[in-house]
Design a protein around this motif. Structure first.
Motif, PDB file in Angstrom:
ATOM      1  N   GLU A  57     -81.051 -19.744 122.315  1.00 46.18           N
ATOM      2  CA  GLU A  57     -80.425 -18.733 123.159  1.00 46.18           C
ATOM      3  C   GLU A  57     -81.154 -18.675 124.507  1.00 46.18           C
ATOM      4  O   GLU A  57     -82.388 -18.655 124.540  1.00 46.18           O
ATOM      5  CB  GLU A  57     -80.498 -17.380 122.454  1.00 46.18           C
ATOM      6  N   TYR A  58     -80.384 -18.664 125.573  1.00 43.21           N
ATOM      7  CA  TYR A  58     -80.952 -18.690 126.920  1.00 43.21           C
ATOM      8  C   TYR A  58     -80.424 -17.523 127.734  1.00 43.21           C
ATOM      9  O   TYR A  58     -79.239 -17.182 127.634  1.00 43.21           O
ATOM     10  CB  TYR A  58     -80.535 -19.970 127.653  1.00 43.21           C
ATOM     11  N   SER A  59     -81.316 -16.967 128.534  1.00 48.66           N
ATOM     12  CA  SER A  59     -80.855 -16.006 129.517  1.00 48.66           C
ATOM     13  C   SER A  59     -80.759 -16.748 130.850  1.00 48.66           C
ATOM     14  O   SER A  59     -81.666 -17.504 131.219  1.00 48.66           O
ATOM     15  CB  SER A  59     -81.834 -14.838 129.492  1.00 48.66           C
ATOM     16  N   TYR A 100     -80.185 -33.213 127.477  1.00 43.78           N
ATOM     17  CA  TYR A 100     -80.898 -33.127 128.747  1.00 43.78           C
ATOM     18  C   TYR A 100     -80.136 -32.259 129.758  1.00 43.78           C
ATOM     19  O   TYR A 100     -78.970 -32.510 130.039  1.00 43.78           O
ATOM     20  CB  TYR A 100     -81.066 -34.565 129.267  1.00 43.78           C
ATOM     21  N   HIS A 101     -80.774 -31.250 130.291  1.00 47.76           N
ATOM     22  CA  HIS A 101     -80.198 -30.341 131.296  1.00 47.76           C
ATOM     23  C   HIS A 101     -78.893 -29.693 130.822  1.00 47.76           C
ATOM     24  O   HIS A 101     -78.020 -29.389 131.638  1.00 47.76           O
ATOM     25  CB  HIS A 101     -79.891 -31.097 132.602  1.00 47.76           C
ATOM     26  N   GLN A 102     -78.752 -29.528 129.512  1.00 50.98           N
ATOM     27  CA  GLN A 102     -77.435 -29.152 128.999  1.00 50.98           C
ATOM     28  C   GLN A 102     -76.888 -27.843 129.562  1.00 50.98           C
ATOM     29  O   GLN A 102     -75.738 -27.788 129.999  1.00 50.98           O
ATOM     30  CB  GLN A 102     -77.473 -29.091 127.467  1.00 50.98           C
ATOM     31  N   VAL A 103     -77.704 -26.798 129.527  1.00 53.17           N
ATOM     32  CA  VAL A 103     -77.182 -25.497 129.973  1.00 53.17           C
ATOM     33  C   VAL A 103     -76.834 -25.557 131.458  1.00 53.17           C
ATOM     34  O   VAL A 103     -75.777 -25.077 131.893  1.00 53.17           O
ATOM     35  CB  VAL A 103     -78.204 -24.374 129.663  1.00 53.17           C
ATOM     36  N   LEU A 141     -88.240 -28.296 127.449  1.00 50.38           N
ATOM     37  CA  LEU A 141     -87.675 -27.363 128.425  1.00 50.38           C
ATOM     38  C   LEU A 141     -87.942 -27.978 129.792  1.00 50.38           C
ATOM     39  O   LEU A 141     -88.999 -28.585 130.001  1.00 50.38           O
ATOM     40  CB  LEU A 141     -88.355 -25.996 128.334  1.00 50.38           C
ATOM     41  N   ASP A 142     -87.018 -27.791 130.721  1.00 60.65           N
ATOM     42  CA  ASP A 142     -87.210 -28.356 132.060  1.00 60.65           C
ATOM     43  C   ASP A 142     -88.436 -27.753 132.738  1.00 60.65           C
ATOM     44  O   ASP A 142     -88.881 -26.660 132.385  1.00 60.65           O
ATOM     45  CB  ASP A 142     -85.985 -28.060 132.936  1.00 60.65           C
ATOM     46  N   TYR A 143     -88.896 -28.442 133.750  1.00 57.67           N
ATOM     47  CA  TYR A 143     -90.030 -27.996 134.572  1.00 57.67           C
ATOM     48  C   TYR A 143     -89.821 -26.556 135.062  1.00 57.67           C
ATOM     49  O   TYR A 143     -90.728 -25.738 135.022  1.00 57.67           O
ATOM     50  CB  TYR A 143     -90.133 -28.959 135.765  1.00 57.67           C
TER      51      TYR A 143
END
Ligand code: URA
Length: 237
Positions: free
Chosen positions: A130-132, A186-189, A100-102
């Protein structure tokens, strides 16, 4: 029962290739007998010495961490930033399952089971994440549809995704939404929304396969439950 070279590699002593070399060179003993055959199977009752050093089959451990923002998901950071390792017990050498990113919070699994990590992170296995998200601007239906169908980014086109629970803040001109993807580039969303002109202002992973944050507090960790592990393995079958 596991293959000897794998057990040696999993113990962190050396890579699987080098472990194979050491076996062939007669530098590995199982229960005090030199073993030179690759693929010999061992159990956690066997006593293994490599170049005279005792190697153990480490008990597997699986943690779910509610990662806060402001932590990197690597084992150490060249800039001296805090890492997710600071938040889980250091008695076992665990590693994050993906990243997960910083500045992303939420569900992060950590384990010392390399095979499990490969299963969970392989794009072939389509584990849902799943991301909010909180976005700049108001996400229009057509933009959402473009993202969900698969959107062309710099070097690849994303797989199908789902977006739901879209809510606008018309005063601040921001959008809240939930997106489900099955990849983990990487940084997909962030890139998927940025491709339609929306900056991701906040990102939190709320589900990994069947594993959710339930009532956990930020920064807290717990053991992944045996039934959750079983369900995760069923998902990738
Ligand atoms: N997508 C992102 O852009 N960042 C993450 O941390 C996870 C998914």
């Amino acid at each position: 029962m596991e293959r000897l070279q794998k057990v040696i590699a999993n113990s962190g002593y050396t890579s699987r290739r080098k472990a194979e070399d050491l076996i062939v060179q007669g530098k590995v003993k199982v229960n005090d007998k030199i073993v030179t055959e690759l693929g010999t199977k061992v159990t956690n009752k066997d006593i293994i010495h490599v170049e005279g050093k005792l190697i153990g089959i480490e008990e597997k451990v699986y943690y779910l961490l509610y990662k806060p923002e402001g932590y990197v998901s690597t084992t150490n950071d060249e800039f001296g930033r805090k890492t997710v390792m600071d938040l889980v017990p250091s008695t076992k050498r665990v590693y994050p399952v993906g990243r997960l990113d910083y500045d992303t919070s939420g569900v992060l699994l950590l384990t010392n089971d390399g095979e499990f990590t490969n299963l969970m992170t392989s794009p072939k296995n389509h584990v849902e994440k799943e991301y909010s998200v909180k976005l700049s601007g108001l996400l229009r239906k057509e933009e959402s549809t473009r993202i969900c169908r698969g959107i062309k980014l710099d070097t690849y086109t994303t797989k199908k995704a789902r977006i739901k629970d879209v809510a606008y803040n018309k005063k601040n001109l921001t959008t809240l939404a939930t997106i489900t993807i099955t990849e983990g580039k990487y940084h997909q969303v962030k890139k998927m929304f940025e491709a339609t002109g929306h900056k991701v202002l906040k990102l939190k992973r709320i589900r990994f396969g069947v594993v959710t944050l339930d009532n956990m507090r930020i920064g807290e960790y717990r053991l992944v439950k045996p039934y959750e592990l079983r369900q995760l393995r069923v998902l990738v079958k």
